[in-house]
Design a protein around this motif. Structure first.
Motif, PDB file in Angstrom:
ATOM      1  N   PRO A   1      -5.685 -13.305  -2.557  1.00 22.58           N
ATOM      2  CA  PRO A   1      -7.141 -13.157  -2.694  1.00 22.58           C
ATOM      3  C   PRO A   1      -7.524 -11.692  -2.812  1.00 22.58           C
ATOM      4  N   ALA A   2      -8.660 -11.434  -3.392  1.00 22.51           N
ATOM      5  CA  ALA A   2      -9.142 -10.059  -3.545  1.00 22.51           C
ATOM      6  C   ALA A   2      -9.188  -9.365  -2.189  1.00 22.51           C
ATOM      7  N   GLY A   3      -8.658  -8.149  -2.143  1.00 20.64           N
ATOM      8  CA  GLY A   3      -8.657  -7.388  -0.901  1.00 20.64           C
ATOM      9  C   GLY A   3      -7.508  -7.721   0.034  1.00 20.64           C
ATOM     10  N   THR A   4      -6.630  -8.645  -0.371  1.00 23.16           N
ATOM     11  CA  THR A   4      -5.482  -9.030   0.456  1.00 23.16           C
ATOM     12  C   THR A   4      -4.203  -8.539  -0.193  1.00 23.16           C
ATOM     13  N   THR A   5      -3.336  -7.908   0.561  1.00 24.28           N
ATOM     14  CA  THR A   5      -2.085  -7.411   0.014  1.00 24.28           C
ATOM     15  C   THR A   5      -1.088  -8.560  -0.130  1.00 24.28           C
ATOM     16  N   PRO A   6      -0.091  -8.422  -1.008  1.00 27.14           N
ATOM     17  CA  PRO A   6       0.925  -9.470  -1.159  1.00 27.14           C
ATOM     18  C   PRO A   6       1.636  -9.802   0.143  1.00 27.14           C
ATOM     19  N   ASP A   7       1.957  -8.787   0.944  1.00 26.47           N
ATOM     20  CA  ASP A   7       2.593  -9.020   2.248  1.00 26.47           C
ATOM     21  C   ASP A   7       1.752  -9.948   3.114  1.00 26.47           C
ATOM     22  N   ALA A   8       0.482  -9.584   3.253  1.00 23.68           N
ATOM     23  CA  ALA A   8      -0.405 -10.358   4.117  1.00 23.68           C
ATOM     24  C   ALA A   8      -0.596 -11.772   3.588  1.00 23.68           C
ATOM     25  N   ALA A   9      -0.710 -11.908   2.266  1.00 20.24           N
ATOM     26  CA  ALA A   9      -0.907 -13.237   1.681  1.00 20.24           C
ATOM     27  C   ALA A   9       0.306 -14.122   1.919  1.00 20.24           C
TER      28      ALA A   9
ATOM     29  N   PHE B   1      -1.305   4.830   6.782  1.00 16.69           N
ATOM     30  CA  PHE B   1      -1.108   3.768   5.791  1.00 16.69           C
ATOM     31  C   PHE B   1      -2.431   3.446   5.115  1.00 16.69           C
ATOM     32  N   THR B   2      -2.406   3.314   3.798  1.00 14.96           N
ATOM     33  CA  THR B   2      -3.587   2.952   3.018  1.00 14.96           C
ATOM     34  C   THR B   2      -3.289   1.669   2.251  1.00 14.96           C
ATOM     35  N   PRO B   3      -3.925   0.560   2.590  1.00 18.69           N
ATOM     36  CA  PRO B   3      -3.685  -0.679   1.825  1.00 18.69           C
ATOM     37  C   PRO B   3      -4.081  -0.478   0.366  1.00 18.69           C
ATOM     38  N   ALA B   4      -3.301  -1.063  -0.522  1.00 20.65           N
ATOM     39  CA  ALA B   4      -3.598  -0.904  -1.947  1.00 20.65           C
ATOM     40  C   ALA B   4      -2.981  -2.049  -2.731  1.00 20.65           C
ATOM     41  N   ALA B   5      -3.692  -2.496  -3.721  1.00 17.84           N
ATOM     42  CA  ALA B   5      -3.161  -3.414  -4.736  1.00 17.84           C
ATOM     43  C   ALA B   5      -3.083  -2.616  -6.024  1.00 17.84           C
ATOM     44  N   TYR B   6      -1.943  -2.693  -6.717  1.00 16.97           N
ATOM     45  CA  TYR B   6      -1.677  -1.741  -7.789  1.00 16.97           C
ATOM     46  C   TYR B   6      -2.134  -2.202  -9.165  1.00 16.97           C
ATOM     47  N   SER B   7      -2.779  -3.336  -9.237  1.00 25.21           N
ATOM     48  CA  SER B   7      -3.246  -3.823 -10.528  1.00 25.21           C
ATOM     49  C   SER B   7      -4.206  -2.805 -11.150  1.00 25.21           C
ATOM     50  N   GLY B   8      -3.855  -2.312 -12.318  1.00 26.16           N
ATOM     51  CA  GLY B   8      -4.701  -1.351 -13.010  1.00 26.16           C
ATOM     52  C   GLY B   8      -4.467   0.091 -12.610  1.00 26.16           C
ATOM     53  N   TRP B   9      -3.582   0.336 -11.641  1.00 27.48           N
ATOM     54  CA  TRP B   9      -3.298   1.707 -11.220  1.00 27.48           C
ATOM     55  C   TRP B   9      -2.248   2.315 -12.152  1.00 27.48           C
TER      56      TRP B   9
ATOM     57  N   GLY C   1       0.806  -1.213   0.000  1.00 28.67           N
ATOM     58  CA  GLY C   1       0.000   0.000   0.000  1.00 28.67           C
ATOM     59  C   GLY C   1       0.837   1.260   0.000  1.00 28.67           C
ATOM     60  N   LEU C   2       0.222   2.352   0.406  1.00 29.83           N
ATOM     61  CA  LEU C   2       0.841   3.670   0.406  1.00 29.83           C
ATOM     62  C   LEU C   2       0.956   4.178   1.837  1.00 29.83           C
ATOM     63  N   ALA C   3       2.030   4.921   2.116  1.00 30.85           N
ATOM     64  CA  ALA C   3       2.259   5.413   3.469  1.00 30.85           C
ATOM     65  C   ALA C   3       2.678   6.875   3.436  1.00 30.85           C
TER      66      ALA C   3
ATOM     67  N   ALA D   1      10.825   0.920 -12.648  1.00 30.90           N
ATOM     68  CA  ALA D   1      10.202   0.243 -11.514  1.00 30.90           C
ATOM     69  C   ALA D   1       9.261  -0.804 -12.099  1.00 30.90           C
ATOM     70  N   PRO D   2       9.825  -1.940 -12.552  1.00 32.42           N
ATOM     71  CA  PRO D   2       9.021  -2.936 -13.271  1.00 32.42           C
ATOM     72  C   PRO D   2       7.820  -3.431 -12.481  1.00 32.42           C
ATOM     73  N   GLU D   3       7.968  -3.494 -11.148  1.00 34.31           N
ATOM     74  CA  GLU D   3       6.885  -4.014 -10.321  1.00 34.31           C
ATOM     75  C   GLU D   3       5.668  -3.090 -10.353  1.00 34.31           C
ATOM     76  N   LEU D   4       5.902  -1.799 -10.624  1.00 39.42           N
ATOM     77  CA  LEU D   4       4.804  -0.838 -10.760  1.00 39.42           C
ATOM     78  C   LEU D   4       4.405  -0.645 -12.221  1.00 39.42           C
ATOM     79  N   GLY D   5       5.193  -1.190 -13.117  1.00 38.14           N
ATOM     80  CA  GLY D   5       4.958  -0.945 -14.532  1.00 38.14           C
ATOM     81  C   GLY D   5       5.418   0.440 -14.963  1.00 38.14           C
ATOM     82  N   TRP D   6       6.359   1.035 -14.214  1.00 38.93           N
ATOM     83  CA  TRP D   6       6.833   2.385 -14.501  1.00 38.93           C
ATOM     84  C   TRP D   6       8.169   2.329 -15.242  1.00 38.93           C
TER      85      TRP D   6
END
Length: 421
Positions: A296-304, A123-131, A106-108, A177-182
């Motif tokens: 899973p939807a709504g779960t961050t990579p860290d938490a998963a 802190f705002t949890p976020a998944a960056y797919s499509g961002w 997410g973002l901090a 920043a390949p992980e962000l697609g930047w």
């Protein structure tokens, strides 16, 4: 044949000591002693330590007090007989630094005051797919506004904003920043454009830096004085390293040092988005640990990743074992070159350290030449996933601590504020 030896060149910062320079040097000298003091220090003590006259100390103290860099803190007892004196110490009001961070989960946003105290952390949890990059930076701009609003009420003035990103940066442009697609994203300009409509100070300087470097700075401040040389390894969207030698962050000739994720661990190994093969990134990043099973939807990579590891998920445990081995191989190469005895695991690695350290340590002990008689310390970072955003906020504070006159010269007549939308 006799070689021609060039005379040493003067440092670019060296200048003749003129009267105005002397005034600045004396002010910075006094401020450094207040900064280093373990307790409030009196004007008399400062005069004795610095050799400056008492009237000079008084003038400097008044200037620092008016600039909200220091405050009077009760009475100072120096262990001698006689009446205790008023002490001087760092102010908890006045200048502050704002840090923003794009993390794996997410973002901090964070605000730190001159004493190094975190005054705001969000802190705002976020998944960056499509961002897109503008989407990410627009959300960070909103978090920046909330942070400034929250701390303005405490008489803090945000001096600069520093954005931490997972990739090499030059002049505010995130080159990759390949992980962000930047790629070649002007994050500085995009963030400035997103902030300006939000009623933040329009002259608020914005800088962009690599998150591993900023996290290393945060850990340097958070550690005791015995830790002045270490490698900070940041795991998450990417894998980077911040290198600190003798208390100084080593950035490299162009500021791109520490791209540990693209150190080759297996020359004929997995293909990497960078175009090479066998990079550490392809074995030890969060994506490698999670494999083909996305969160899973709504779960961050860290938490998963952490949840699956705690549940003993076989594929995740196997992936973490492989990640630890690859990480140890890459770190061993770095440690043999740098002769550093401490490695801090940060970012997502700080959460997964229990599953990474055994294999990583085995490779380090086997491959680092000096490990047999000078063991390497491998441990989670003190600040955990918050290290980069705290380090980002500390960058402007670090500059004020080194050069307090930069704040005094630009300090507004009234504390800055943000009007409500």
């Amino acid at each position: 044949m006799t070689a021609h030896i060039r005379p040493s060149r003067p440092r670019q910062s060296e200048e003749p000591v003129r009267q105005e320079n002397l005034r600045t040097l004396n002010l910075e000298l006094v401020f450094r002693h207040i900064l280093a003091a373990a307790r409030p220090i009196s004007r008399t003590e400062l005069a004795s330590i610095t050799g400056l006259t008492r009237p000079t100390i008084t003038r400097i103290a008044e200037e620092l007090l008016a600039g909200q860099l220091i405050t009077e803190a009760g009475l100072s007892h120096n262990g001698r007989a006689g009446r205790p004196r008023v002490g001087l110490t760092l102010s908890e009001k006045g200048p502050a630094g704002l840090g923003l961070d794009i993390r794996a989960d997410g973002l901090a946003a964070c605000v730190v005051d001159l004493t190094g105290t975190v005054r705001h952390l969000a802190f705002t949890p976020a998944a960056y797919s499509g961002w897109s990059a503008p989407d990410v930076l627009a959300e960070l701009a909103r978090m920046a506004r909330a942070a400034v609003e929250a701390t303005a009420a405490e008489d803090l003035t945000v001096l600069t904003t520093t954005l931490a990103v997972p990739g090499p940066v030059q002049a505010g442009i995130v080159q990759s920043a390949p992980e962000l697609g930047w790629r070649d994203v002007d994050a500085q300009a995009l963030l400035r454009d997103a902030i300006q409509p939000l009623d933040l100070p329009l002259d608020l300087p914005i800088t962009v830096d690599n998150e591993a470097n900023l996290a290393a700075l945060g850990e340097l401040y958070a550690s005791d004085n015995t830790l002045d040389s270490f490698v900070y390894v940041s795991g998450g969207l990417g894998i980077g390293a911040g290198i600190v030698l003798d208390g100084q962050l080593m950035r490299g000739a162009r500021g791109w040092s520490g791209e540990l994720g693209h150190v080759t661990v297996y020359p004929d190994g997995n293909a990497c988005p960078c175009g090479s093969r066998g990079c550490l990134q392809t074995y030890a990043s969060l994506q490698a640990v999670l494999g083909d099973e996305p969160p899973p939807a709504g779960t961050t990579p860290d938490a998963a990743a952490t949840g699956r590891a705690e549940a003993g998920h076989p594929a995740t445990i196997a992936a973490l074992d492989a990640a630890g081995t690859a990480l140890g191989i890459a770190l061993a190469d770095m440690l043999n070159i740098l002769d550093i005895d401490t490695v801090l695991l940060g970012g997502s690695f700080s959460l997964l350290a229990s599953w990474l350290t055994t294999n990583a340590r085995a490779e380090i002990d086997r491959r680092v030449l000096t490990a047999a008689w000078a063991p390497i310390t491998l441990r989670p970072a003190l600040l955990g996933p918050d290290a980069a955003v705290i380090g980002a906020a500390l960058t402007s504070i670090d500059q004020i601590r080194r050069h307090p006159t930069t704040w005094l010269a630009r300090r507004p007549s009234q504390p800055s504020h943000v009007t409500s939308a």
